[in-house]
Design an enzyme around this catalytic site. Sequence first.
Site, PDB file in Angstrom:
ATOM      1  N   GLU A 165       0.802  -1.233   0.000  1.00  0.00           N
ATOM      2  CA  GLU A 165       0.000   0.000   0.000  1.00  0.00           C
ATOM      3  C   GLU A 165       0.838   1.287   0.000  1.00  0.00           C
ATOM      4  O   GLU A 165       0.718   2.134   0.889  1.00  0.00           O
ATOM      5  CB  GLU A 165      -0.950   0.018   1.200  1.00  0.00           C
ATOM      6  N   GLU A 373      -5.572  -8.299   0.345  1.00  0.00           N
ATOM      7  CA  GLU A 373      -6.263  -7.997   1.604  1.00  0.00           C
ATOM      8  C   GLU A 373      -7.703  -7.607   1.308  1.00  0.00           C
ATOM      9  O   GLU A 373      -7.969  -6.905   0.341  1.00  0.00           O
ATOM     10  CB  GLU A 373      -5.620  -6.822   2.368  1.00  0.00           C
TER      11      GLU A 373
END
Length: 469
Positions: A165, A373
């Site tokens: 991320e 995720e």
Amino acid sequence: MAFPADLVGGLPTAAYQVEGGWDADGRGPCVWDTFTHQGGERVFKNQTGDVACGSYTLWEEDLKCIKQLGLTHYRFSISWSRLLPDGTTGFINQKGVDYYNKIIDDLLTNGVTPVVTLYHFDLPQALEDQGGWLSEAIIEVFDKYAQFCFSTFGNRVRQWITINEPNVLCAMGYDLGFFAPGVSQIGTGGYQAAHNMIKAHARAWHSYDSLFREKQKGMVSLSLFCIWPQPENPNSVLDQKAAERAINFQFDFFAKPIFIDGDYPELVKSQIASMSEKQGYPSSRLSKFTEEEKKMIKGTADFFAVQYYTTRFIRHKENKEAELGILQDAEIELFSDPSWKGVGWVRVVPWGIRKLLNYIKDTYNNPVIYITENGFPQDDPPSIDDTQRWECFRQTFEELFKAIHVDKVNLQLYCAWSLLDNFEWNDGYSKRFGLFHVDFEDPAKPRVPYTSAKEYAKIIRNNGLERPQ
């Protein structure tokens, strides 16, 4: 509802969130150690990851959970400062190497594929002291760290994530300053960090490609976070364009250079240049890639890894005062529908994941996609019988089923966040995403399966979802 073989079967964790042992066996401090130890209520109740789930000493307990579920994949991250205490290969901490060797070997012995993240928010403090991601020097240091991991573990690891991320970390860590290292350089810091992260990722990919791929035969990518941006009024051209800017700034900012052509989206470049001019900057606050750099960055991912939790409505918001900031550059406002249920920032919007998968398919030439995720938290104290939470997962799996079978999205792996309740960054231990409950008050940190864990195991076993009775 049958899924492709081995689609659902992954669970992730991240080093700082679960390991603890923050100063054990020669580990150097990372930016989250510093950030949490400074206090100041930036984290819920000034909690820290000093002990967390204790996974550094309780790996055997984690392995039991993994086996109990029948996982096919386990994604974990390496604590950079546990391996290399000052972030460089000048000193290697053998006890750190031993720890990750054991995890990898135990997973393989039990038929579980390791998916390894090199960097999940926990930069060695020694590197931050030298400028961290705001300094171009980090590019070579990251590349050397990546090469060290490829050479040390790559004979057994086939799937690598370089950076987790980066879009979240740049905005939260270097622009707004809400995440470690807590640098608040609004309107400039996030872009500068991103510029260096993209180049660092690309360098590491090329190192793998030229030095390790032929022998190790693995794959390398990075994991991008995305909140699906839905126009508030689908009939409003202004809102449609605002939603396009939202995904350009948040997601395509990283994905387009890496997957398409080595450069930022045109909309992003023009918006930031225009705002910079209004603000009196001599040039754009967004750095430019050289032609050489564009060639180096283009095509540096072997699969598309994405992380989805929620959706927001987007409306156009003109930046009349020429204020500094990423949202201000994008001229957008984000908000939730009051009817969406959820906990904290995660509003439950299962249809958003299908829209996002289709966007990736259409924009990025139908790549192989891994959802690295996706999850739903419970507030603390949580319910062990989390049937309501499982319903959120079930609805999500229905959307994945449609994306695969109706839309023909090339989805090959799904990982629910997370194996364990853990340290959830600014939320500390107040939000519980684990499929296993962890009692943080008990020194033994016992792991107990939620109902969700048992249901997830059924999906893995049956390779699909049983229709509700």
